[in-house]
Enzyme design. Sequence first.
Site, PDB file in Angstrom:
ATOM      1  N   TYR A   1     -12.392  -2.341  -3.753  1.00 28.24           N
ATOM      2  CA  TYR A   1     -12.892  -2.497  -2.383  1.00 28.24           C
ATOM      3  C   TYR A   1     -14.418  -2.401  -2.293  1.00 28.24           C
ATOM      4  O   TYR A   1     -14.942  -2.116  -1.217  1.00 28.24           O
ATOM      5  CB  TYR A   1     -12.263  -1.439  -1.477  1.00 28.24           C
ATOM      6  CG  TYR A   1     -10.865  -1.773  -0.993  1.00 28.24           C
ATOM      7  CD1 TYR A   1     -10.618  -2.902  -0.212  1.00 28.24           C
ATOM      8  CD2 TYR A   1      -9.784  -0.948  -1.293  1.00 28.24           C
ATOM      9  CE1 TYR A   1      -9.337  -3.199   0.257  1.00 28.24           C
ATOM     10  CE2 TYR A   1      -8.503  -1.229  -0.831  1.00 28.24           C
ATOM     11  CZ  TYR A   1      -8.290  -2.367  -0.052  1.00 28.24           C
ATOM     12  OH  TYR A   1      -7.037  -2.652   0.416  1.00 28.24           O
TER      13      TYR A   1
ATOM     14  N   HIS B   1      -2.204  -5.465   1.703  1.00 27.75           N
ATOM     15  CA  HIS B   1      -3.503  -6.134   1.581  1.00 27.75           C
ATOM     16  C   HIS B   1      -3.249  -7.544   1.100  1.00 27.75           C
ATOM     17  O   HIS B   1      -2.349  -7.758   0.287  1.00 27.75           O
ATOM     18  CB  HIS B   1      -4.397  -5.415   0.556  1.00 27.75           C
ATOM     19  CG  HIS B   1      -5.578  -6.250   0.129  1.00 27.75           C
ATOM     20  ND1 HIS B   1      -6.734  -6.329   0.859  1.00 27.75           N
ATOM     21  CD2 HIS B   1      -5.741  -7.103  -0.915  1.00 27.75           C
ATOM     22  CE1 HIS B   1      -7.568  -7.177   0.268  1.00 27.75           C
ATOM     23  NE2 HIS B   1      -6.991  -7.659  -0.816  1.00 27.75           N
TER      24      HIS B   1
ATOM     25  N   ASN C   1      -2.060   0.337   6.698  1.00 33.69           N
ATOM     26  CA  ASN C   1      -1.492  -0.891   7.282  1.00 33.69           C
ATOM     27  C   ASN C   1      -0.588  -1.662   6.319  1.00 33.69           C
ATOM     28  O   ASN C   1      -0.452  -2.877   6.427  1.00 33.69           O
ATOM     29  CB  ASN C   1      -2.602  -1.758   7.882  1.00 33.69           C
ATOM     30  CG  ASN C   1      -3.577  -2.273   6.841  1.00 33.69           C
ATOM     31  OD1 ASN C   1      -3.517  -1.875   5.680  1.00 33.69           O
ATOM     32  ND2 ASN C   1      -4.469  -3.144   7.246  1.00 33.69           N
TER      33      ASN C   1
ATOM     34  N   LYS D   1       0.816  -1.218   0.000  1.00 34.72           N
ATOM     35  CA  LYS D   1       0.000   0.000   0.000  1.00 34.72           C
ATOM     36  C   LYS D   1       0.853   1.274   0.000  1.00 34.72           C
ATOM     37  O   LYS D   1       2.058   1.235   0.265  1.00 34.72           O
ATOM     38  CB  LYS D   1      -0.924  -0.026   1.226  1.00 34.72           C
ATOM     39  CG  LYS D   1      -1.944  -1.189   1.194  1.00 34.72           C
ATOM     40  CD  LYS D   1      -2.936  -1.061   2.348  1.00 34.72           C
ATOM     41  CE  LYS D   1      -3.930  -2.211   2.327  1.00 34.72           C
ATOM     42  NZ  LYS D   1      -4.975  -2.032   3.389  1.00 34.72           N
TER      43      LYS D   1
END
Length: 139
Positions: free
Chosen positions: A50, A116, A113, A10
Amino acid sequence: AIERTLSIIKPDATKRNLTGKINAKFEDAGLRIIAQKRIKLTKEQAGTFYEVHKERPFYDELCGFMASAPVVVQVLEGEGAIAKNREVMGATNPSDAAAGTIRAEFAESVGENSVHGSDAPETAAAEIAYFFSGLELVG
Ligand code: CMP
């Protein structure tokens, strides 16, 4: 069984030059990177990817973040690749992630974070097809 899973490094991680360190974690765990490209998503492309989260309160923020800088999309192959990748990533929220996992070491927050990974065989197939043609998967 030998599986394939879709992984995304990401924006928070590509911005901090962590692609190589994250790839080393995958390779050290026995996952083979059989396809990989660095791309800049539009917010619309992130939104389609998403789509399952579109009713969630964080959807708009998530899509904006994923379009904020380049990502590296990749296909990982190996024995039990879907679960193995999730193990190497660690829990979604870095404060819950086990020591040594990618998210424990690198993630900044639950939203930013670092990685993915697909969560099941059906989503892996759909997510791989969203970014790659069959010809690009070189196992
Ligand atoms: P990922 O595995 O890419 O799938 C959906 C993402 O939504 C997830 O990782 C998180 O980065 C993000 N997400 C989950 N919960 C939250 C939250 N509470 N706030 C912002 N983003 C979130």
